[in-house]
Design an enzyme around this catalytic site. Structure first.
Site, PDB file in Angstrom:
ATOM      1  N   GLY A 456       0.831  -1.201   0.000  1.00 37.00           N
ATOM      2  CA  GLY A 456       0.000   0.000   0.000  1.00 37.00           C
ATOM      3  C   GLY A 456       0.859   1.241   0.000  1.00 37.00           C
ATOM      4  O   GLY A 456       2.017   1.211  -0.397  1.00 37.00           O
ATOM      5  N   THR A 457       0.280   2.323   0.429  1.00 39.22           N
ATOM      6  CA  THR A 457       0.970   3.595   0.378  1.00 39.22           C
ATOM      7  C   THR A 457       0.996   4.194   1.783  1.00 39.22           C
ATOM      8  O   THR A 457       0.039   4.068   2.526  1.00 39.22           O
ATOM      9  CB  THR A 457       0.231   4.557  -0.571  1.00 39.22           C
ATOM     10  OG1 THR A 457      -0.069   3.848  -1.767  1.00 39.22           O
ATOM     11  CG2 THR A 457       1.066   5.762  -0.894  1.00 39.22           C
ATOM     12  N   VAL A 458       2.127   4.832   2.087  1.00 38.08           N
ATOM     13  CA  VAL A 458       2.223   5.502   3.377  1.00 38.08           C
ATOM     14  C   VAL A 458       2.195   7.007   3.143  1.00 38.08           C
ATOM     15  O   VAL A 458       2.941   7.527   2.322  1.00 38.08           O
ATOM     16  CB  VAL A 458       3.510   5.101   4.126  1.00 38.08           C
ATOM     17  CG1 VAL A 458       3.556   5.778   5.481  1.00 38.08           C
ATOM     18  CG2 VAL A 458       3.572   3.601   4.285  1.00 38.08           C
ATOM     19  N   LYS A 472      -0.788   4.535   6.969  1.00 39.60           N
ATOM     20  CA  LYS A 472      -0.577   3.479   5.981  1.00 39.60           C
ATOM     21  C   LYS A 472      -1.923   3.067   5.413  1.00 39.60           C
ATOM     22  O   LYS A 472      -2.824   2.662   6.142  1.00 39.60           O
ATOM     23  CB  LYS A 472       0.120   2.284   6.626  1.00 39.60           C
ATOM     24  CG  LYS A 472       0.484   1.229   5.600  1.00 39.60           C
ATOM     25  CD  LYS A 472       1.590   0.337   6.073  1.00 39.60           C
ATOM     26  CE  LYS A 472       1.070  -0.670   7.093  1.00 39.60           C
ATOM     27  NZ  LYS A 472       2.139  -1.559   7.543  1.00 39.60           N
ATOM     28  N   ASP A 568       9.592 -10.971   9.922  1.00 42.12           N
ATOM     29  CA  ASP A 568      10.024 -10.257   8.715  1.00 42.12           C
ATOM     30  C   ASP A 568      11.057  -9.196   9.072  1.00 42.12           C
ATOM     31  O   ASP A 568      10.936  -8.036   8.694  1.00 42.12           O
ATOM     32  CB  ASP A 568       8.814  -9.651   7.998  1.00 42.12           C
ATOM     33  CG  ASP A 568       9.141  -9.315   6.545  1.00 42.12           C
ATOM     34  OD1 ASP A 568      10.176  -9.795   6.039  1.00 42.12           O
ATOM     35  OD2 ASP A 568       8.349  -8.574   5.921  1.00 42.12           O
TER      36      ASP A 568
END
Ligand SMILES: *[C@@H]1O[C@H](CO)[C@@H](O)[C@H](O)[C@H]1NC(C)=O
Ligand SMILES: *[C@@H]1O[C@H](CO)[C@@H](O)[C@H](O)[C@H]1NC(C)=O
Ligand SMILES: *[C@@H]1O[C@H](CO)[C@@H](O)[C@H](O)[C@H]1NC(C)=O
Ligand SMILES: *[C@@H]1O[C@H](CO)[C@@H](O)[C@H](O)[C@H]1NC(C)=O
Ligand SMILES: *[C@@H]1O[C@H](CO)[C@@H](O)[C@H](O)[C@H]1NC(C)=O
Ligand SMILES: *[C@@H]1O[C@H](CO)[C@@H](O)[C@H](O)[C@H]1NC(C)=O
Ligand SMILES: *[C@@H]1O[C@H](CO)[C@@H](O)[C@H](O)[C@H]1NC(C)=O
Ligand SMILES: *[C@@H]1O[C@H](CO)[C@@H](O)[C@H](O)[C@H]1NC(C)=O
Ligand SMILES: *[C@@H]1O[C@H](CO)[C@@H](O)[C@H](O)[C@H]1NC(C)=O
Length: 784
Positions: A456-458, A472, A568
């Site tokens: 996605g985009t922040v 986010k 992660d």
């Protein structure tokens, strides 16, 4: 609730429209002119109008105006017939008009007033009759008859009189007047004492008044020597009481004041008959009126709104009611029309225009227009408002419904469940509204984008309280990602560590879930490693960051209420704030491990290059997977190289392998970052490399715990000394920075999973840069 609300709105709308219609209708009903009214001013009057007599005929006789059909002069042709000829005897001064023997006082539309005669009898003291006069009038053969306006009057206190009528009706009537004392006589009116009055029938042609006495006035002689009887116009005679009995002027005065009224008519046939005859007298704009005397005959009358002499050509003339402004009821404007007129108001006034009505009311010049347009405007505006209100209401419902749907779709229920099962402090996590975040990000403006990733985009957001946050916004979410999303929320709300990025809240109402983090201003560690030239990336700072990150992971593994495995760990997930303090982020893949379990079987998740090979092969997730990944990050910090690089040769492609190989082959310093070699002591570098090696052990059990790693790093930091033999000939090959640039962007908090891979082999032929790409492998041998 929607069902309950909607009808109410519609109901309101209907009544509103009704109201509107009525208001508009009312606006239009203001009349501008009055109606057409019948004439009421002028009464038909035979003496009015321009022409009163036939042309060339004398108009006046003394004071009397003689209108046609009457005419002055015997055989002069001025009258309609012989009984209408007026003999004006000029030997009198002023001249007196006569019809036959009878003097005429007045000629009106339907009657004539003539001179009177009076019957009388006078007695002496002994009752002898000394004076007697009988009155009679015969109208037989004339167009006249006695009007019922007349009464028969008897004056006296010892009398009775009879009146006999004839021709048509034979009748006898009488009046008795007896009184004994003068005091009994009431003056002022004819009450029956001293004065008797009786009505006569209409249409009488002949009358005879005869007086009789009971006692020849002997008993009343003292105050009443005479008695009188006469026919005369009612209301004209006033009885004065006892003085009249002996007043010598009584006869002359009464005859002068009290005329006899005669009805007159033309001919002896009715209107319907007369109209067929050649001598029909009624001219234009007049109507015929049948005589009501019983002897036939008719008269003419001007129609309403007309005046003049109806017997004279060219007939009745229209009355100009407007001629005299004082004599018509119009306030401002009078418009005459044949037979009538109408009142109206000039421009700028409204009302019916009548003085006896509403008149003309001055108004604001533009008032009706303004009123109408205002009314219309307001109506339309209100209608629009009502419609948009209704629309917005429905829209809002839809929005709320949609948000509820999104909330569920975005895992709101799952979150609620998680919250109730873990009594963690989710309540400290704020639930933001969609509007709030829209406002904070300036409706997700492009210039607010901090980074874009697979996931996605922040965006950089500024909340209403001026706090800067990172928001986010996920890409379109599928079911599998909901869980990750909820996972991150739940984990982060339970974690409070200075080296873990802080989650401030989330928003589940939007189409895609939104997470709100503290704003970490200096980007990712990955970015800084790739720009090793930057001054702050000293060996000392690298060690500090490693320590901080290790401490945070150690905290996650042991200190938190339930161990958390990040799953992660990579340099792209370590953020740096304004003081270059490390903040671990992206807990989307993290797992909460129940305390009694040391490992869980999961889908293998992680990023190539950082992925623990043991975990990859067994699907058994333990804390040691994070240790392996941290080892890779540490190797990155030391070498300044990417964990996986397709440009490198087959053996060097994987940094972990490459690092271990270099150590084995004693050429570690060849791959270390020259600056690290310059600044770090040999001992430090060797110890750190050893730590990396241990972290990268293939067997997870051989790897140190994060706590041990942290302690060791803290130990190393204590004797950070500048290495004296820092040589510049080390050819730590600098990676192409330009090549990296586009990958930095994708090193986002979130990464997108690729299609499953059975092993790493296809990577060699792949043209993609997969170093920061997360992969999800279904564990073939161990289902969840
Ligand atoms: C009055 O009489 C004359 C002569 O007959 C006629 O010309 C004239 O129009 C009459 N005027 C009116 C108002 O009837
Ligand atoms: C006639 O008219 C004059 C003035 O117009 C008036 O003084 C007089 O009394 C009148 N005579 C009769 C008989 O009506
Ligand atoms: C007018 O009246 C006088 C007196 O009553 C009478 O002698 C005379 O004949 C009359 N004249 C006409 C033209 O009737
Ligand atoms: C004509 O009408 C007026 C009032 O409009 C009245 O005074 C007058 O006596 C009338 N004349 C006749 C002859 O009826
Ligand atoms: C009226 O009375 C007179 C005389 O009394 C008589 O000659 C005549 O026929 C009467 N008329 C009628 C209609 O009765
Ligand atoms: C009244 O007078 C008449 C004649 O004048 C006479 O015949 C009669 O008797 C008188 N009556 C009385 C009551 O005196
Ligand atoms: C009444 O009038 C007549 C004529 O009109 C006159 O001769 C007579 O003297 C008058 N009577 C009195 C009392 O004035
Ligand atoms: C009506 O009057 C005419 C003359 O004007 C006359 O010849 C006729 O006899 C009269 N008819 C009646 C019923 O009086
Ligand atoms: C009635 O009078 C008007 C004028 O006021 C005239 O135009 C019309 O012709 C007249 N009616 C008749 C039937 O003469």
């Amino acid at each position: 609730m929607l069902r309950a609300l909607l009808p109410r709105r519609i109901r309101f709308c209907i009544s509103f429209l009704l109201w509107l219609t009525i208001s508009l209708a009312q606006t239009n009903t203001t009349p501008s002119t009055g109606g057409n009214f019948p004439a009421t001013i002028s009464s038909v009057n035979i003496t009015k109008g321009a022409n009163i007599t036939k042309p060339g005929c004398q108009r006046q006789c003394g004071n009397l105006t003689v209108p046609y059909p009457f005419g002055i002069g015997l055989d002069s042709g001025c009258a309609i017939g012989p009984w209408f000829q007026v003999n004006c005897n000029t030997s009198f001064n002023p001249p007196k008009p006569f019809i036959g023997e009878i003097e005429i006082f007045e000629i009106a539309d339907n009657l004539v007033r003539i001179s009177n005669v009076m019957a009388r009898k006078c007695y002496n003291q002994v009752g002898e009759l000394i004076d007697s006069y009988t009155a009679w009038t015969n109208l037989g053969g004339t167009p006249y008859s006695f009007s019922d306006l007349n009464t028969f009057n008897v004056i006296g206190c010892d009398d009775f009189a009879l009146i006999s009528g004839s021709q048509g009706r034979n009748f006898t009537s009488g009046c008795v007047s007896l009184c004994s004392k003068a005091e009994d006589v009431l003056d002022g009116y004819c009450s029956g004492i001293g004065c008797c009055q009786t009505a006569i029938p209409k249409g009488m042609k002949y009358y005879l008044a005869s007086l009789s006495s009971l006692k020849n006035h002997t008993s009343v002689f003292g105050f009443d020597p005479c008695s009188y009887a006469f026919l005369g116009e009612r209301d004209r005679f006033t009885f004065r009481g006892v003085p009249d009995f002996s007043d010598p002027e009584f006869i002359n005065r009464t005859l002068a004041n009290v005329p006899i009224v005669l009805d007159w008519a033309i001919g002896n046939s009715s209107c319907s008959e007369a109209q067929k005859q050649s001598d029909y007298a009624c001219e234009a704009n007049s109507s015929c009126v049948d005589s009501n005397t019983g002897f036939g005959g008719y008269r003419c009358s001007c129609k309403e709104g007309y005046e003049g002499n109806p017997y004279l050509s060219p007939g009745c003339q229209d009355i100009n009611e407007c001629a005299d402004p004082n004599n018509n009821p119009c306030d401002k404007m009078c418009i005459n029309s044949p037979g009538g007129y109408s009142c109206s108001c000039p421009e700028g006034y409204y009302g019916d225009g009548r003085k006896d009505g509403r008149g003309c009311i001055a108004k604001n010049h533009e008032f009706p227009v303004i009123k109408l347009s205002l009314g219309l405007g307001f109506g339309i505006l209100s209608l629009l408002m009502a419609i948009s209100w209704l629309y917005l209401g429905i829209k809002k419902r839809e929005l709320i419904k949609m948000r509820e749907k999104f909330f569920q779709q975005n895992g709101g229920l799952l979150l609620r469940q998680q919250v109730s099962s873990n009594e963690g402090g989710v309540e400290s996590t704020k639930i933001f509204t969609a509007e709030e975040l829209e406002k904070a990000t300036n409706n997700y403006a492009d210039d607010r984008i901090l980074g874009r990733g697979g996931y996605g985009t922040v965006y950089k957001g500024i909340l209403s309280d001026k706090r800067v946050v990172a928001i986010k916004k996920s890409r379109i979410m599928d079911e599998s990602q909901i869980e990750q999303f909820i996972n991150e929320v739940v984990i982060l709300t339970q974690v409070n560590h200075r080296n873990v990025v802080k989650l401030l809240g989330c928003c589940l109402e939007a189409e895609v879930p939104l997470l709100v983090y503290e704003y970490v201003s200096n980007g990712t560690l990955f970015h800084h490693i790739q720009h090793s030239g930057v001054s702050w990336m000293s060996w000392e700072n690298r060690l500090r960051i490693a320590t901080e990150a290790a401490g945070a992971l150690s905290y996650l593994h042991s200190s938190a209420s339930k161990p958390i495995i990040h799953r992660d760990v990579k340099s792209a997930n370590i953020l740096l704030d304004e003081y270059y303090t490390a903040k671990i982020s992206d807990f989307g893949a993290s797992r909460l491990v129940p305390l009694d379990q040391t490992q869980v079987t999961t889908l293998v998740q992680g990023t190539l290059g950082y992925l623990d090979p043991e975990y990859f092969h067994t699907s058994q997730l333990t804390e040691k997977s994070d240790v392996y990944s941290f080892g890779v990050v540490l190797a990155e910090l030391m070498t300044g190289k990417k964990p996986l690089c397709m440009e490198r040769s087959q053996e060097e492609r994987n940094l972990a392998t490459c690092f271990i190989m270099s150590m084995k082959e004693n050429r570690l310093f060849q791959i270390l970052d020259p600056r690290v070699v310059r600044e770090g002591s040999l001992e430090q570098l060797q110890q750190t490399a050893e730590l990396v090696k241990r972290c990268l052990c293939l067997n997870g059990a051989d790897r140190p715990t994060m706590k041990e790693v942290t302690m060791e790093l803290e130990g190393l930091r204590k004797f950070t000394l500048r290495h004296p033999w820092a040589n510049d000939q080390q050819h730590g090959q600098d990676e192409s920075v330009g090549l990296m640039a586009n990958e930095i962007e994708s090193s986002d908090l979130y990464t997108v999973p690729l299609s499953p891979y059975s092993d790493l082999a296809p990577l060699s032929g792949s043209q993609y840069s997969l170093d920061s790409t997360q992969m999800t492998f279904p564990a073939s041998n161990s289902p969840r």
